[in-house]
Scaffold this motif. Structure first.
Motif, short mmCIF file in Angstrom:
data_model
loop_
_atom_site.label_atom_id
_atom_site.label_comp_id
_atom_site.label_asym_id
_atom_site.label_seq_id
_atom_site.Cartn_x
_atom_site.Cartn_y
_atom_site.Cartn_z
N PHE A 2 0.83 -1.20 0.00
CA PHE A 2 0.00 0.00 0.00
C PHE A 2 0.87 1.25 0.00
CE2 PHE A 2 -2.74 -3.23 1.94
CZ PHE A 2 -3.86 -3.12 1.15
N GLY A 3 1.89 1.26 0.83
CA GLY A 3 2.78 2.42 0.91
C GLY A 3 3.52 2.66 -0.39
N ILE A 4 4.00 1.58 -1.01
CA ILE A 4 4.71 1.71 -2.28
C ILE A 4 3.79 2.27 -3.36
CG2 ILE A 4 5.84 0.40 -4.13
CD1 ILE A 4 6.83 -1.53 -1.93
N SER A 5 2.58 1.75 -3.42
CA SER A 5 1.62 2.20 -4.44
C SER A 5 1.26 3.67 -4.28
CB SER A 5 0.35 1.35 -4.39
OG SER A 5 0.65 0.00 -4.63
N LEU A 6 1.01 4.08 -3.05
CA LEU A 6 0.63 5.47 -2.82
C LEU A 6 1.81 6.42 -3.04
CD1 LEU A 6 -1.76 5.00 0.21
CD2 LEU A 6 -2.38 5.65 -2.13
N THR A 7 3.00 6.02 -2.63
CA THR A 7 4.18 6.85 -2.88
C THR A 7 4.42 7.01 -4.37
OG1 THR A 7 5.18 6.08 -0.81
CG2 THR A 7 6.65 7.11 -2.41
N ASN A 8 4.29 5.91 -5.11
CA ASN A 8 4.46 5.96 -6.56
C ASN A 8 3.43 6.88 -7.21
OD1 ASN A 8 5.62 5.19 -9.04
ND2 ASN A 8 4.00 3.67 -9.33
N ALA A 9 2.19 6.79 -6.77
CA ALA A 9 1.14 7.63 -7.35
C ALA A 9 1.41 9.12 -7.08
CB ALA A 9 -0.22 7.23 -6.78
N VAL A 10 1.84 9.44 -5.87
CA VAL A 10 2.11 10.83 -5.52
C VAL A 10 3.31 11.37 -6.29
CG1 VAL A 10 2.89 12.35 -3.65
CG2 VAL A 10 1.00 10.77 -3.26
N THR A 11 4.38 10.59 -6.37
CA THR A 11 5.55 11.07 -7.11
C THR A 11 5.26 11.19 -8.59
OG1 THR A 11 6.44 8.82 -7.18
CG2 THR A 11 7.25 10.27 -5.44
N ASP A 12 4.44 10.30 -9.14
CA ASP A 12 4.04 10.43 -10.55
C ASP A 12 3.24 11.71 -10.77
OD1 ASP A 12 5.31 8.10 -11.25
OD2 ASP A 12 3.47 6.89 -11.35
N LEU A 13 2.31 12.00 -9.86
CA LEU A 13 1.51 13.22 -9.97
C LEU A 13 2.40 14.46 -9.88
CD1 LEU A 13 -1.40 14.62 -9.84
CD2 LEU A 13 -0.94 14.72 -7.39
N LEU A 14 3.29 14.47 -8.93
CA LEU A 14 4.16 15.64 -8.76
C LEU A 14 5.11 15.81 -9.93
CD1 LEU A 14 4.92 15.39 -4.94
CD2 LEU A 14 3.27 16.87 -6.09
N ASN A 15 5.58 14.72 -10.50
CA ASN A 15 6.43 14.81 -11.69
C ASN A 15 5.65 15.31 -12.90
OD1 ASN A 15 8.88 14.02 -10.58
ND2 ASN A 15 8.47 11.86 -10.91
N ALA A 16 4.42 14.82 -13.06
CA ALA A 16 3.61 15.20 -14.22
C ALA A 16 3.21 16.67 -14.17
CB ALA A 16 2.35 14.33 -14.29
N GLU A 17 2.91 17.16 -12.98
CA GLU A 17 2.48 18.56 -12.83
C GLU A 17 3.62 19.49 -12.48
OE1 GLU A 17 -0.67 18.92 -10.03
OE2 GLU A 17 -2.04 17.65 -11.16
N LYS A 18 4.83 18.94 -12.38
CA LYS A 18 5.97 19.72 -11.90
C LYS A 18 5.59 20.45 -10.61
CE LYS A 18 8.21 20.25 -16.38
NZ LYS A 18 7.91 18.92 -16.74
N GLY A 19 4.96 19.68 -9.72
CA GLY A 19 4.39 20.26 -8.51
C GLY A 19 5.19 20.05 -7.25
N TRP A 20 6.47 19.74 -7.37
CA TRP A 20 7.27 19.49 -6.18
C TRP A 20 7.37 20.71 -5.27
CZ3 TRP A 20 8.69 14.73 -4.78
CH2 TRP A 20 8.67 13.74 -5.75
N ALA A 21 7.33 21.89 -5.84
CA ALA A 21 7.47 23.11 -5.03
C ALA A 21 6.14 23.83 -4.81
CB ALA A 21 8.46 24.06 -5.70
N LYS A 22 5.06 23.30 -5.35
CA LYS A 22 3.76 23.96 -5.20
C LYS A 22 3.25 23.82 -3.77
CE LYS A 22 2.17 23.48 -9.96
NZ LYS A 22 1.13 22.92 -10.82
N GLU A 23 2.72 24.91 -3.27
CA GLU A 23 2.24 24.94 -1.88
C GLU A 23 1.03 24.02 -1.69
OE1 GLU A 23 2.39 25.77 2.03
OE2 GLU A 23 3.85 26.43 0.54
#
Length: 91
Positions: A2-23
């Motif tokens: 579960f942790g791996i899947s959710l971490t992967n989903a979040v990092t994919d979202l942040l990479n796709a939106e270039k949202g690493w620095a978004k508040e």
């Protein structure tokens, strides 16, 4: 898993939106940005350290499959713990 899947989903979202620095993604990054943070967040949602409803709301930016996966984790963890504790006290 579960942790791996959710971490992967979040990092994919942040990479796709270039949202690493978004508040608006700060809470998501803090709770699911690394595998360690994801496991801790899942443990806290199961044990009462954080309300699982708040975490579910935080995951609203992810696809429905990831939110369903989180609900599956919470349901499994709560029912498993309840059955084990009940089994210990009944026997």
């Amino acid at each position: 898993i579960f942790g791996i899947s959710l971490t992967n989903a979040v990092t994919d979202l942040l990479n796709a939106e270039k949202g690493w620095a978004k508040e608006e993604h700060k809470d998501l990054l803090d709770n699911f940005g690394t595998l360690e943070a994801s496991i801790l967040t899942l443990y806290m949602s199961m044990s009462g350290g954080q309300d699982w409803g708040d975490i579910y709301a935080m995951l609203s930016v992810l696809p429905i499959t990831n939110r369903f996966l989180f609900l599956l984790f919470v349901s499994f963890a709560l029912f498993a713990v309840v059955n084990i504790v009940t089994g210990i006290f009944v026997d």
